[in-house]
Each structure stands twice: as C-alpha cells, then as structure tokens.
Design a protein around this motif. Structure first.
Motif, mmCIF file in Angstrom:
data_model
loop_
_atom_site.group_PDB
_atom_site.id
_atom_site.type_symbol
_atom_site.label_atom_id
_atom_site.label_comp_id
_atom_site.label_asym_id
_atom_site.label_seq_id
_atom_site.Cartn_x
_atom_site.Cartn_y
_atom_site.Cartn_z
ATOM 1 N N TRP A 451 0.810 -1.214 0.000
ATOM 2 C CA TRP A 451 0.000 0.000 0.000
ATOM 3 C C TRP A 451 0.841 1.261 0.000
ATOM 4 O O TRP A 451 0.652 2.158 -0.819
ATOM 5 C CB TRP A 451 -0.952 -0.021 1.211
ATOM 6 C CG TRP A 451 -1.646 1.291 1.407
ATOM 7 C CD1 TRP A 451 -1.414 2.213 2.389
ATOM 8 C CD2 TRP A 451 -2.635 1.860 0.554
ATOM 9 N NE1 TRP A 451 -2.207 3.302 2.245
ATOM 10 C CE2 TRP A 451 -2.984 3.115 1.109
ATOM 11 C CE3 TRP A 451 -3.289 1.420 -0.609
ATOM 12 C CZ2 TRP A 451 -3.937 3.946 0.546
ATOM 13 C CZ3 TRP A 451 -4.240 2.271 -1.163
ATOM 14 C CH2 TRP A 451 -4.556 3.506 -0.599
ATOM 15 N N LYS A 452 1.789 1.299 0.863
ATOM 16 C CA LYS A 452 2.570 2.542 1.002
ATOM 17 C C LYS A 452 3.417 2.816 -0.239
ATOM 18 O O LYS A 452 3.581 3.969 -0.652
ATOM 19 C CB LYS A 452 3.443 2.477 2.244
ATOM 20 C CG LYS A 452 2.586 2.746 3.459
ATOM 21 C CD LYS A 452 3.311 2.552 4.747
ATOM 22 C CE LYS A 452 2.320 2.765 5.881
ATOM 23 N NZ LYS A 452 2.657 1.970 7.059
ATOM 24 N N ARG A 454 2.606 1.990 -3.175
ATOM 25 C CA ARG A 454 1.698 2.451 -4.225
ATOM 26 C C ARG A 454 1.398 3.942 -4.070
ATOM 27 O O ARG A 454 1.398 4.688 -5.053
ATOM 28 C CB ARG A 454 0.386 1.654 -4.192
ATOM 29 C CG ARG A 454 0.607 0.198 -4.559
ATOM 30 C CD ARG A 454 -0.697 -0.531 -4.791
ATOM 31 N NE ARG A 454 -0.432 -1.977 -4.840
ATOM 32 C CZ ARG A 454 -1.292 -2.873 -5.292
ATOM 33 N NH1 ARG A 454 -2.487 -2.497 -5.719
ATOM 34 N NH2 ARG A 454 -0.983 -4.146 -5.315
ATOM 35 N N VAL A 455 1.142 4.349 -2.837
ATOM 36 C CA VAL A 455 0.847 5.773 -2.609
ATOM 37 C C VAL A 455 2.058 6.627 -2.952
ATOM 38 O O VAL A 455 1.937 7.676 -3.585
ATOM 39 C CB VAL A 455 0.405 5.996 -1.141
ATOM 40 C CG1 VAL A 455 0.261 7.495 -0.858
ATOM 41 C CG2 VAL A 455 -0.904 5.280 -0.866
ATOM 42 N N LYS A 459 2.333 9.575 -5.778
ATOM 43 C CA LYS A 459 2.756 10.929 -5.442
ATOM 44 C C LYS A 459 3.879 11.398 -6.364
ATOM 45 O O LYS A 459 3.856 12.528 -6.873
ATOM 46 C CB LYS A 459 3.240 10.958 -3.981
ATOM 47 C CG LYS A 459 3.004 12.282 -3.309
ATOM 48 C CD LYS A 459 3.280 12.174 -1.827
ATOM 49 C CE LYS A 459 4.711 12.575 -1.558
ATOM 50 N NZ LYS A 459 5.043 12.507 -0.126
ATOM 51 N N ILE A 546 -4.856 6.373 -10.310
ATOM 52 C CA ILE A 546 -5.026 6.174 -8.875
ATOM 53 C C ILE A 546 -5.930 4.973 -8.628
ATOM 54 O O ILE A 546 -5.592 4.060 -7.867
ATOM 55 C CB ILE A 546 -5.647 7.424 -8.206
ATOM 56 C CG1 ILE A 546 -4.674 8.612 -8.260
ATOM 57 C CG2 ILE A 546 -6.053 7.129 -6.763
ATOM 58 C CD1 ILE A 546 -5.220 9.885 -7.633
ATOM 59 N N VAL A 550 -4.873 1.415 -6.866
ATOM 60 C CA VAL A 550 -5.441 1.046 -5.569
ATOM 61 C C VAL A 550 -6.232 -0.267 -5.685
ATOM 62 O O VAL A 550 -6.171 -1.117 -4.801
ATOM 63 C CB VAL A 550 -6.350 2.178 -5.030
ATOM 64 C CG1 VAL A 550 -7.086 1.730 -3.767
ATOM 65 C CG2 VAL A 550 -5.521 3.426 -4.736
ATOM 66 N N GLU A 594 -7.452 5.903 4.966
ATOM 67 C CA GLU A 594 -6.543 6.406 3.944
ATOM 68 C C GLU A 594 -6.921 5.842 2.567
ATOM 69 O O GLU A 594 -6.935 6.558 1.572
ATOM 70 C CB GLU A 594 -5.126 5.995 4.323
ATOM 71 C CG GLU A 594 -4.058 6.740 3.566
ATOM 72 C CD GLU A 594 -2.678 6.295 4.028
ATOM 73 O OE1 GLU A 594 -2.427 6.294 5.245
ATOM 74 O OE2 GLU A 594 -1.879 5.917 3.170
ATOM 75 N N VAL A 598 -7.996 8.079 -0.594
ATOM 76 C CA VAL A 598 -7.277 8.078 -1.875
ATOM 77 C C VAL A 598 -8.236 7.702 -3.003
ATOM 78 O O VAL A 598 -8.182 8.263 -4.100
ATOM 79 C CB VAL A 598 -6.063 7.123 -1.823
ATOM 80 C CG1 VAL A 598 -5.436 6.994 -3.209
ATOM 81 C CG2 VAL A 598 -5.032 7.618 -0.832
ATOM 82 N N LEU A 623 -2.152 14.905 -1.847
ATOM 83 C CA LEU A 623 -1.298 13.728 -1.688
ATOM 84 C C LEU A 623 -0.149 14.002 -0.728
ATOM 85 O O LEU A 623 0.282 13.121 0.011
ATOM 86 C CB LEU A 623 -0.749 13.277 -3.045
ATOM 87 C CG LEU A 623 -1.695 12.433 -3.893
ATOM 88 C CD1 LEU A 623 -1.101 12.190 -5.269
ATOM 89 C CD2 LEU A 623 -2.006 11.109 -3.224
ATOM 90 N N THR A 626 -0.752 13.098 2.685
ATOM 91 C CA THR A 626 -0.702 11.708 3.123
ATOM 92 C C THR A 626 0.585 11.503 3.892
ATOM 93 O O THR A 626 1.567 12.187 3.663
ATOM 94 C CB THR A 626 -0.724 10.738 1.928
ATOM 95 O OG1 THR A 626 0.420 10.998 1.134
ATOM 96 C CG2 THR A 626 -1.978 10.883 1.132
#
Ligand SMILES: *[C@@H]1O[C@H](CO)[C@@H](O)[C@H](O)[C@H]1NC(C)=O
Ligand SMILES: *[C@@H]1O[C@H](CO)[C@@H](O)[C@H](O)[C@H]1NC(C)=O
Ligand SMILES: *[C@@H]1O[C@H](CO)[C@@H](O)[C@H](O)[C@H]1NC(C)=O
Ligand SMILES: *[C@@H]1O[C@H](CO)[C@@H](O)[C@H](O)[C@H]1NC(C)=O
Ligand SMILES: *[C@@H]1O[C@H](CO)[C@@H](O)[C@H](O)[C@H]1NC(C)=O
Ligand SMILES: *[C@@H]1O[C@H](CO)[C@@H](O)[C@H](O)[C@H]1NC(C)=O
Ligand SMILES: *[C@@H]1O[C@H](CO)[C@@H](O)[C@H](O)[C@H]1NC(C)=O
Length: 689
Positions: A451-452, A454-455, A459, A546, A550, A594, A598, A623, A626
């Motif tokens: 997950w992290k 991907r974020v 960004k 996005i 996700v 979160e 997103v 973003l 985050t």
C-alpha cells in the motif's frame, strides 16, 4: 543302314542337342583392387599392386602398352550374328609429364589376341599400325580417349571420345564431357588429361553402344555422351579379349587405370566401383586451382565482386550524402532546440544491432530495446515506425523540445536519431524496474507493491505531471497517463515516461486538435466528444491511474463494468473499501480511512465533468498530506488533513448535493456533460493501444 551307323547318327544328334542347349556363358568381374593374376600386361604396362595403379605407358617417348583380362569373354552367341550385351566401367587418369607436351591417349578395346602385336605408338594409341588400320580382319572394337587432333584419322579435336571399329578413324566421336541431368541441353566439357580421375561407362545392348563419362565420384549422368547404333556381328568373334591400350609419342603423358569392372548382365555394375579415396594425380603446382574452369570461374567471380563492391560504394556514398543532406536540412531548426543527436551507428552497437534478446517491451509505436552506450550507460531505445516526412518533422520539433524537460519524476530523454529507412529512434534513460503495471496487475505476490509503495509512486507521478503542466515555459500535456507508462527507477520511484504522445500547448491556450490520443479507458469523456485535450484531461488520466493502482484492476477488463463506474457504484453504496485490491487486503499494511480517501481523490480526478476535477497542484497538495511512508512509518493519516481536504472547495464541489440528499448519479452527470459539450465537427481518431 547298319546299327553302327544308326548309333553314330544318334550320337551326332545328341551332340548337336547338347551344344544348342548349352547356356550362353557370361563373365563378370570387379577390380577395385587389381590382381596381377587376373591381368596380362604387354608392352610398357606395369601394375603397382601396392598402390593399385595400372600404368599403361611409362614416362618416356614413343612407348605403348596394353593390359587384358586374362580370360577371353564371350561376345557373340557361337556361330550366329547375335552379340552378347556388355556393360563395363572404369576409372582412368591421364597426367601430362613435366617438360613435355601431353599425348596421346588411351583406348578401351576388344581384341582377338591378348598381345601388343599390330599396334604402334603415338597417334596410333597402340591400337593399330599403318598397314592394318581400316582392315576388316582386325576384329577390334575400341573406345578411344584421344588428346591429339590427328588429321589422318579425321579427329574432331584434341580432347575427344570416339568409337573405333577396326580403324582409328572413329565411326562416331564427341568432345569429352557430359550432359547435365537437369538442363539436358547443357554440355559440360571435361579435360581428359588434366590429371583428374574420370569414370567411364560403356554399354552395349540391342545394337546400341553408349559411352558416358564424368568426374569420378559423380553419379552417372543420365544422358550418354555417345549413343550410337552399331552392328558388331561382323566385328566380334564368339570370344574376345577385353582390356586397355595406350601410347605416347613425342608427346608424353601417363595413362593410368585405377579400377575396372565388366559384366554381360548387370547394367549397374559401374555403381560397384569405389570412387572414394582414389589416389590423386593432379600435376603439382597446377592442382584443381589451375584448371581452366577454375581460372575462368575465379576471374568472373573477381570481376563480379569488384563490380558489386564499386556499386555498393556508389550507393553507400549516395545514401550517406542523402542522409547528410536530410540531417543538415533538419539541423537548422533542430539544433537550436536540442542538440543531443546520437549517431545511428552508436545506437546500433548499443542494442547489438537491435537484437531480439534486447527487446524489453513492445509498445503501440514499435519495439523498445535495452542498450548500453559507450561508457556503460544503460538506455532504453524506442523505435518509432515509419512516419511521413511532415509528421516526423512535427513530432521531432515537439519531442526535441521535450528533451529539455528534466525532472526527477520524468524518464530522462537522452537523445534521438533518424532511422536509416525513415522513422525515428528515441533514446531514454533505462529504468531498472520496468513499468508499474508489472508490479500491480496479475503479478506474483513477491513483487507486488504494498500500500505505502503504491501511494508513494502515485505521489511521485503526480509531481511529474505537475512539472509538465506548470513547471515549464509552455504547458505540456502528457495525454497518455497510465500504469504502463509509469516506470520505476532503481529506488522504486515512479517516473512518467513515453512522451511520444504528448503535445505541447502554450499556457492558457485551449488545446485544439483533431486527433484523439491516449488509451481507451483513460481518456476523459470530453476528449472523446470534442477531441479537445486540456490539463484536466491529464487529471482524468491520473484519476484512473489512482483507481487502478489502488484496486489492482485495469480500467477496462472483459466481462466487468468499467473501473470508474464500478467504484462510483461502490461509493454510492458506502462500500468503497470493497474496491481495494484483494491481494492488498490479504497483505494488510494499510489504513482503511486512507484507502477510502485516496479512492475519493481518484474518483474526484476522474469526475466526468472537467470543471469539477482538481488541478494537479491541488491533487499534489492533497497527496502531500498523506503520511510520508519513508519518514512516518505506519503513522496513519492525520485526521486534520483529511478534514482540511474535505472542507476544501474542490471537495465540496465533489460532495455538493450529497449532503442535501440530491447527489446526482454517475450516469446523470455523464449524461448532462454529453449534452453540454458539443461534438466537434472534425474527425476523431482514436489512438488506442
Ligand atoms: C591375387 O589373387 C591371388 C589368387 O587368388 C591371391 O592369392 C592374392 O592374394 C591376390 N593378390 C591381391 C593383391 O589381392
Ligand atoms: C583372378 O585370378 C584368380 C587366380 O587365377 C582366380 O582364382 C580368380 O577367379 C580371378 N578373378 C577374377 C575376377 O577373374
Ligand atoms: C619405358 O619403356 C621403354 C621401352 O620399353 C624403356 O626403354 C624405358 O626404360 C622405360 N622407361 C621407364 C622410365 O621405365
Ligand atoms: C563355328 O564355326 C566354325 C567355323 O566356321 C566351326 O569350326 C565350329 O565348329 C562352329 N562351332 C559351332 C559350335 O558350331
Ligand atoms: C602391322 O601389324 C601387322 C600385324 O597385325 C603386321 O603384320 C605388320 O607388319 C605391321 N606393320 C607395321 C608397319 O608395323
Ligand atoms: C543408351 O542410351 C539410350 C539413350 O539415352 C538409351 O535409350 C538406352 O537405353 C541406352 N542403352 C544402354 C545399354 O545403356
Ligand atoms: C548385323 O549384320 C548382320 C550381317 O553382317 C545381319 O545378319 C544382322 O541381321 C545385323 N543385325 C542387326 C541387328 O541389324
């Protein structure tokens, strides 16, 4: 008639019967190795049993020799005119002797006597002498291989095969050689006395005498060199000696027989001669390379080669000039933008000649190769297929300007060169970790991004898009933002690649175009309807990015509703979290709030009405709110920021109505937009992938 006389008569009748019943005797022999006990040698003929060479003449002037099979062979049904068929084959070699002109030849012959009597040397080939030539009582049939043109015997040339009946004046003759099996009319000459080993086949059957020859080792040519009808009933006796004769004169050469077979019944006896591992008598120094044929062949080849080389040079120079002209023509307007042109040769070497093993991807425009430039710099080389001259100029003008775009979240553009046959080659920085889609869709658990990660990638991509939109003197639209165009560098940071489809527009100008570029599923509805792209259409693409990152689902998949519609539906049902990638759910390490947030951002960006979408700056602001995965591991999202976002104007636009219970459905919004944005009159071309 007395008893005695009757008995005698009976005896006589029985005797006659016995004789007439006697089967015709036949002979057959094969000498792949000669045995002196089976040959009688006459004159200067010698047999080298050790090396299996029967030499008919020695190396001096005016010698002659003969060799016969020891026994007579049956040639005619006794006291009739019926000739018994025969089939014979032998391998011979004639070699000139150093210091002398070569002569004269050898003869295969049938003779009543196994002697050299009645023969003389030189042009007579040991066959006849001046008095008995043309004498019908000779009872001699010869097949001569004559290398001297003798007027006396009406020889046709000095390299011929002839059939001699009681005379050296041949009844039929032909230049030595053979007829090609494929092109039957094509005659291939053979030089008799060049030392080459030749095989000869001589057959007689049904009054037809055939003579065939070829280089030893070749299969027998189908068409005989000589095929001549010949009535031998007056020539042949019932039994004859069979063998060879040869002679030298002032002209000297060596006549050798290397193998011989004979049969009265077996037409294919010649096949049983061994043609491999024969001794070679090619004159030293001349060898096969000195044969006339070889010299002619070589000369022709050399001349052809030189011609070809010259032609190639001319073509090459012409092309060089043309290429140079082309490039120079371009340089005027080209170099001022971007001087980083790389030579084709350099790119060619870098990609090992665009070898298949270097292919790292296949895009809509062409293949992408990995390459290593001089100095060890790794690059990705993209070959763009042929474009029109006009299209290429336009494209280059844009792309070369893009070359100056430098940002840590854009794939670096190293240079370009022209393809030899038109089209372009673009050289980008090499991205070790390939494209994002390989890390998100249908991928192995071990490589799947958490997950992290991907974020963070989202960004960094957002930063890249913002730079394109606002960080440069003119606004650059990417137009094709999607997971496969996001590349991951060594540090797993996202970098936006493939500016091939990007078009630039001055800030503030409406981007008008008649071509719809992009990929189905990522194209904003207003682009499909009007063909007009803006920065907000890139935002739409980013929104889809996005959502797909996700959800771990491509925007359009067979048998499933479009991604955006599906998530919108989930949002309306309040089950937004269901959209999260199943694999991520299993893996954990995410914050539900979160994720929802997103996803909301993704939906907002992919909002059908462009006026509702945020700008990239706004997106990035959100973003940036985050948690930074690098610094605050597992801290979760600050509630304050979410609140801030929720209370921001763009959020209220997105949420407008929903608090009042009148939030329009996705379909309603889409419908209202399609009627408010009129279709442009120009052609719309989809450039999907
Ligand atoms: C020749 O034939 C004789 C008798 O058949 C035999 O003894 C001899 O070994 C043979 N020689 C060769 C070289 O074959
Ligand atoms: C060669 O000579 C030997 C000895 O005279 C004989 O036994 C043999 O049959 C002969 N071979 C041929 C093929 O005539
Ligand atoms: C060749 O034969 C002739 C005549 O028989 C003889 O005088 C001469 O010595 C021979 N030459 C060789 C090299 O054997
Ligand atoms: C063949 O003819 C010759 C002479 O003409 C005679 O001597 C011989 O006996 C005959 N042979 C047969 C088998 O008739
Ligand atoms: C030719 O050969 C015959 C035998 O066939 C002989 O009688 C004659 O004397 C020879 N002539 C010459 C010129 O040698
Ligand atoms: C001789 O050659 C002719 C023509 O190719 C062919 O028809 C015939 O069968 C041949 N005869 C023999 C005995 O090879
Ligand atoms: C060959 O010639 C003889 C006469 O010399 C004759 O009897 C015979 O029929 C001829 N054979 C052929 C096949 O022509």
């Amino acid at each position: 008639m007395g008893k005695k006389q009757l008995l005698l008569l009976l005896h006589f009748v029985f005797f006659i019967k016995l004789i007439s019943l006697q089967p015709i005797s036949t002979t057959e022999f094969i000498f792949n190795t000669f045995n002196s006990s089976n040959l009688t040698l006459h004159g200067d003929t010698t047999l080298d049993e050790e090396h299996n060479i029967l030499t008919l003449t020695n190396n001096s002037a005016f010698t002659m020799g003969r060799a016969f099979y020891t026994s007579k062979v049956p040639t005619r049904t006794p006291n009739t005119s019926k000739i018994i068929s025969f089939y014979t084959s032998f391998i011979f070699s004639m070699t000139p002797v150093k210091g002398s002109l070569p002569g004269h030849g050898l003869v295969f012959l049938f003779s009543p006597f196994a002697t050299i009597e009645g023969g003389s040397s030189a042009q007579n080939l040991g066959l006849f002498n001046i008095t008995n030539d043309r004498n019908k009582d000779n009872h001699v049939l010869g097949v001569e291989f004559d290398v001297f043109e003798n007027q006396e015997f009406s020889d046709i040339d000095k390299n011929h095969v002839g059939v001699d009946v009681n005379s050296l004046t041949s009844v039929v003759a032909h230049s030595a050689g053979y007829w090609d099996d494929v092109k039957v009319d094509k005659f291939k000459s053979l030089k008799l006395n060049n030392g080459v080993n030749y095989q000869v086949w001589i057959d007689y059957q049904d009054s037809l005498l055939n003579v065939t020859m070829a280089v030893a080792g070749m299969t027998r040519p189908k068409k005989p060199l000589i095929s001549n009808s010949l009535n031998l009933s007056a020539v042949f006796l019932d039994e004859m000696y069979v063998g060879f004769s040869a002679a030298t004169g002032r002209l000297v050469e060596t006549h050798r027989i290397l193998a011989w077979c004979f049969s009265n019944t077996d037409f294919l006896i010649g096949d049983r001669l061994v043609t491999s591992n024969l001794p070679s008598f090619l004159p030293p120094g001349t060898s096969v390379f000195a044969t006339k044929r070889f010299i002619i062949g070589m000369s022709v080849a050399i001349v052809l080669f030189i011609c070809c080389a010259l032609l190639m040079c001319v073509l090459l120079i012409k092309r060089r000039r043309k290429m140079k002209r082309d490039l120079e023509a371009m340089e005027e307007w080209e170099l001022e933008y971007w001087p980083h042109r790389i030579s084709y040769q350099e790119v060619y070497t870098a990609t090992k000649g665009f070898s298949d093993e270097n292919v790292i991807g296949v895009g809509g425009n062409g293949k992408v190769y990995k390459g290593v430039l001089v100095g060890g710099v790794e690059v990705a080389v993209k070959r763009i297929s042929h474009e029109t001259e006009e299209g290429m100029r336009e494209f280059l003008a844009e792309v070369s300007s893009l070359g100056r775009l430098k940002h840590r979240n854009l794939v670096g553009f190293r240079g370009w060169c022209k393809r030899e046959r038109g089209g372009l080659i673009l050289i980008y920085d090499y991205m070790e970790n390939g494209s994002l889609d390989k890390w998100v869709f249908e991928c192995d658990e071990s490589v799947m991004l958490g997950w992290k990660d991907r974020v963070r990638v989202l960004k960094t991509v957002a930063e890249g898009v913002l730079y394109l939109h606002e960080g440069w003197e003119s606004r650059v639209l990417h137009r094709d933002i999607k997971a496969s165009n996001v590349l991951l560098d060594r540090d797993m940071h996202g970098r936006l690649g493939d500016f091939g489809l990007a078009r630039m527009h001055g800030h503030g100008l409406a981007a008008g175009t008649t071509r719809v570029v992009g990929t189905a599923g990522y194209i904003a509805p207003e682009v499909v309807r009007s063909g007009r792209a803006s920065a907000l259409t890139d935002v739409f693409g980013f929104g889809v990015l996005i959502l797909e990152v996700v959800c771990g689902r491509r925007p359009i998949e067979d048998g499933k509703p479009p991604l955006v519609d599906w998530i919108w539906g989930l949002m309306e049902k309040g089950k937004l979290l269901n959209a999260l990638d199943e694999n991520l759910k299993a893996k954990g390490g995410f914050d539900s709030d979160e994720v929802e947030w997103v996803l909301h951002l993704g939906l907002l960006c992919a909002y059908p009405d462009p006026r509702t979408r945020p700008t990239m700056r706004q997106v990035l602001q959100v973003l940036d709110g985050t948690p930074n995965t690098d610094e605050s591991e597992g801290e979760g999202m600050e509630v304050g920021l979410l609140e801030k976002m929720k209370s921001s104007t763009m959020w209220s636009k997105y949420r407008r109505g929903s608090h009042q219970g009148a939030h329009p459905t996705f379909e309603q919004i889409r419908h209202s937009i399609s009627s408010s944005i009129s279709l442009s009159g120009s052609d719309i071309i989809m450039e999907g992938r």
